[in-house]
Design an enzyme around this catalytic site. Structure first.
Site, PDB file in Angstrom:
ATOM      1  N   TYR A 144       1.531  -6.125   2.302  1.00 44.30           N
ATOM      2  CA  TYR A 144       1.106  -5.752   0.944  1.00 44.30           C
ATOM      3  C   TYR A 144       1.474  -4.288   0.659  1.00 44.30           C
ATOM      4  O   TYR A 144       2.048  -3.971  -0.378  1.00 44.30           O
ATOM      5  CB  TYR A 144      -0.404  -5.967   0.829  1.00 44.30           C
ATOM      6  CG  TYR A 144      -0.954  -5.837  -0.576  1.00 44.30           C
ATOM      7  CD1 TYR A 144      -0.604  -6.734  -1.567  1.00 44.30           C
ATOM      8  CD2 TYR A 144      -1.849  -4.817  -0.902  1.00 44.30           C
ATOM      9  CE1 TYR A 144      -1.125  -6.630  -2.846  1.00 44.30           C
ATOM     10  CE2 TYR A 144      -2.384  -4.706  -2.179  1.00 44.30           C
ATOM     11  CZ  TYR A 144      -2.019  -5.618  -3.142  1.00 44.30           C
ATOM     12  OH  TYR A 144      -2.535  -5.499  -4.409  1.00 44.30           O
TER      13      TYR A 144
HETATM   14  N1  NAP Z   1      -7.509  -7.539  -6.685  1.00 47.42           N
HETATM   15  C1  NAP Z   1      -7.279  -6.290  -6.295  1.00 47.42           C
HETATM   16  O1  NAP Z   1      -8.104  -5.644  -5.615  1.00 47.42           O
HETATM   17  C2  NAP Z   1      -5.983  -5.612  -6.714  1.00 47.42           C
HETATM   18  C3  NAP Z   1      -5.892  -4.227  -6.533  1.00 47.42           C
HETATM   19  C4  NAP Z   1      -4.723  -3.579  -6.883  1.00 47.42           C
HETATM   20  C5  NAP Z   1      -3.676  -4.301  -7.417  1.00 47.42           C
HETATM   21  N2  NAP Z   1      -3.773  -5.645  -7.590  1.00 47.42           N
HETATM   22  C6  NAP Z   1      -2.611  -6.354  -8.130  1.00 47.42           C
HETATM   23  O2  NAP Z   1      -2.948  -7.024  -9.327  1.00 47.42           O
HETATM   24  C7  NAP Z   1      -2.059  -8.123  -9.530  1.00 47.42           C
HETATM   25  C8  NAP Z   1      -2.864  -9.365  -9.904  1.00 47.42           C
HETATM   26  O3  NAP Z   1      -3.666  -9.741  -8.794  1.00 47.42           O
HETATM   27  P1  NAP Z   1      -5.161 -10.254  -8.941  1.00 47.42           P
HETATM   28  O4  NAP Z   1      -6.007  -9.351  -8.159  1.00 47.42           O
HETATM   29  O5  NAP Z   1      -5.482 -10.514 -10.367  1.00 47.42           O
HETATM   30  O6  NAP Z   1      -5.074 -11.618  -8.082  1.00 47.42           O
HETATM   31  P2  NAP Z   1      -5.126 -13.160  -8.477  1.00 47.42           P
HETATM   32  O7  NAP Z   1      -6.350 -13.473  -9.241  1.00 47.42           O
HETATM   33  O8  NAP Z   1      -4.861 -13.872  -7.213  1.00 47.42           O
HETATM   34  O9  NAP Z   1      -3.887 -13.322  -9.478  1.00 47.42           O
HETATM   35  C9  NAP Z   1      -2.574 -13.382  -9.035  1.00 47.42           C
HETATM   36  C10 NAP Z   1      -1.746 -14.048 -10.106  1.00 47.42           C
HETATM   37  O10 NAP Z   1      -0.368 -14.010  -9.711  1.00 47.42           O
HETATM   38  C11 NAP Z   1       0.159 -15.327  -9.824  1.00 47.42           C
HETATM   39  N3  NAP Z   1       1.283 -15.534  -8.942  1.00 47.42           N
HETATM   40  C12 NAP Z   1       1.318 -15.434  -7.575  1.00 47.42           C
HETATM   41  N4  NAP Z   1       2.559 -15.704  -7.143  1.00 47.42           N
HETATM   42  C13 NAP Z   1       3.318 -15.972  -8.234  1.00 47.42           C
HETATM   43  C14 NAP Z   1       4.672 -16.316  -8.431  1.00 47.42           C
HETATM   44  N5  NAP Z   1       5.515 -16.471  -7.407  1.00 47.42           N
HETATM   45  N6  NAP Z   1       5.108 -16.500  -9.696  1.00 47.42           N
HETATM   46  C15 NAP Z   1       4.271 -16.361 -10.754  1.00 47.42           C
HETATM   47  N7  NAP Z   1       2.979 -16.054 -10.633  1.00 47.42           N
HETATM   48  C16 NAP Z   1       2.509 -15.875  -9.384  1.00 47.42           C
HETATM   49  C17 NAP Z   1      -1.010 -16.245  -9.489  1.00 47.42           C
HETATM   50  O11 NAP Z   1      -0.740 -17.547  -9.918  1.00 47.42           O
HETATM   51  P3  NAP Z   1      -1.315 -18.850  -9.130  1.00 47.42           P
HETATM   52  O12 NAP Z   1      -2.702 -19.051  -9.623  1.00 47.42           O
HETATM   53  O13 NAP Z   1      -0.384 -19.951  -9.524  1.00 47.42           O
HETATM   54  O14 NAP Z   1      -1.249 -18.555  -7.669  1.00 47.42           O
HETATM   55  C18 NAP Z   1      -2.101 -15.533 -10.277  1.00 47.42           C
HETATM   56  O15 NAP Z   1      -2.004 -15.862 -11.636  1.00 47.42           O
HETATM   57  C19 NAP Z   1      -1.271  -8.263  -8.227  1.00 47.42           C
HETATM   58  O16 NAP Z   1       0.012  -7.688  -8.398  1.00 47.42           O
HETATM   59  C20 NAP Z   1      -2.093  -7.469  -7.233  1.00 47.42           C
HETATM   60  O17 NAP Z   1      -1.310  -6.955  -6.176  1.00 47.42           O
HETATM   61  C21 NAP Z   1      -4.919  -6.318  -7.256  1.00 47.42           C
END
Ligand code: NAP
Length: 276
Positions: A144
């Site tokens: 990551y």
């Molecule tokens: N949560 C945290 O603490 C955090 C902190 C910093 C940054 N972020 C970043 O925020 C972003 C969103 O993450 P989140 O925390 O909201 O997690 P999440 O709820 O797991 O959302 C991830 C999203 O990405 C989609 N996705 C994954 N692989 C994909 C692909 N190959 N093509 C298209 N869509 C895809 C997933 O779709 P599916 O449902 O189909 O899998 C889901 O809609 C990420 O880039 C993550 O690194 C998160």
């Protein structure tokens, strides 16, 4: 009405941000990769779901053509889709590492390349959802960190390269959230991708789980990130990067510490959580 494409809107930050922007007068093309998730956006005002996987060129190109025909262009692209894996950096199987980079790094690069011609060179925005983890490195979260650090570098490179051509007014912004209450870490935790033969196995399990638990405990709602994205889209001169966290000052301070201090901190965290 300004049109924005957001990837990964089936849950978490992407979903919250699509909703947030749609309620504030943007028209959102909401990327989802599973057919079953198209219905999330059915009947939602100012949102249209688009089916594509950020790793698939054919699917990306289909959506480019569809938006070009329908809308002519876009005001902004938000690269949000992402996954997380954890484990000892040398013991993560290659295919897991590759999958992480395909989604978190090459995905945004491919999507940006494909949609750039649709962005108006005089005023558009590209927002990349990175993470504090792009800069602040914890043990056993390697894939990551590697992907997000590279996404930071991609964003800065692109911003600077665009300055020298007719697309100079496309602003490239990095949004760096701390721990957000989404399914990201639950999904990562549900899978252990490294083998018991790893010399780090026990330590990685206990420390990894403890770090994930700690992240979850301090997590804040995704709408805080949505607000930062909205700000980066709305102000005339957005900053190059926005740290989003109630602890942003603490993160900024940590980032100023010498490496030896951060190494020591990582060691103390590992020692505290290591189980025999
Ligand atoms: N949560 C945290 O603490 C955090 C902190 C910093 C940054 N972020 C970043 O925020 C972003 C969103 O993450 P989140 O925390 O909201 O997690 P999440 O709820 O797991 O959302 C991830 C999203 O990405 C989609 N996705 C994954 N692989 C994909 C692909 N190959 N093509 C298209 N869509 C895809 C997933 O779709 P599916 O449902 O189909 O899998 C889901 O809609 C990420 O880039 C993550 O690194 C998160």
């Amino acid at each position: 009405m300004r049109k924005v494409l957001i990837t990964g809107t089936s849950s978490g930050i992407g979903r919250a941000t699509a909703q947030f922007l749609a309620e504030r007068g943007y028209f959102v093309y909401a990327g989802v990769r599973q057919k079953a998730h198209l219905q999330i956006w059915e009947g939602v005002k100012n949102v249209k779901a688009m089916l594509f996987d950020v790793r698939r060129d054919d699917e990306i190109n289909q959506v480019v053509e569809q938006i070009k025909t329908e809308a002519g262009g876009l005001y902004a692209l938000v690269n949000n889709a992402g996954i997380s894996n954890w484990g000892p950096i040398l013991d993560i199987p290659n295919e897991v590492f590759r999958d992480n980079l395909e989604t978190n790094l090459l995905g945004p690069i491919k999507v940006t390349r494909a949609f750039l011609p649709l962005l108006n060179g005089n005023s558009a925005r590209i927002i990349n959802i990175s993470s504090v983890s792009g800069k602040l490195i914890f043990p056993f979260m390697g894939p990551y960190h590697v992907a997000k650090a590279a996404l930071e570098a991609f964003s800065d490179t692109l911003r600077r390269e665009l300055l020298i051509n007719e697309m100079r007014n496309i602003k490239v912004v990095v949004v760096e959230p701390g721990s957000v209450a989404t399914r990201l870490w639950d999904r990562a935790e549900a899978t252990t991708v490294f083998a018991p033969s790893s010399p780090f196995y026990q330590t990685a399990l206990s420390v990894g789980h403890a770090i994930i638990k700690q992240e979850r405990a301090g997590a804040f709602p995704p709408e805080l990130v949505s607000r930062a994205v909205w700000k980066a889209l709305s102000v005339r001169r957005p900053k190059g990067r926005y740290i989003v966290s109630p602890q942003s000052l603490f993160f900024k301070l940590l980032l100023r510490l010498p490496d030896s201090w951060l190494d020591r901190l990582a060691y103390l965290i590992m020692r505290r959580h290591r189980r025999p």
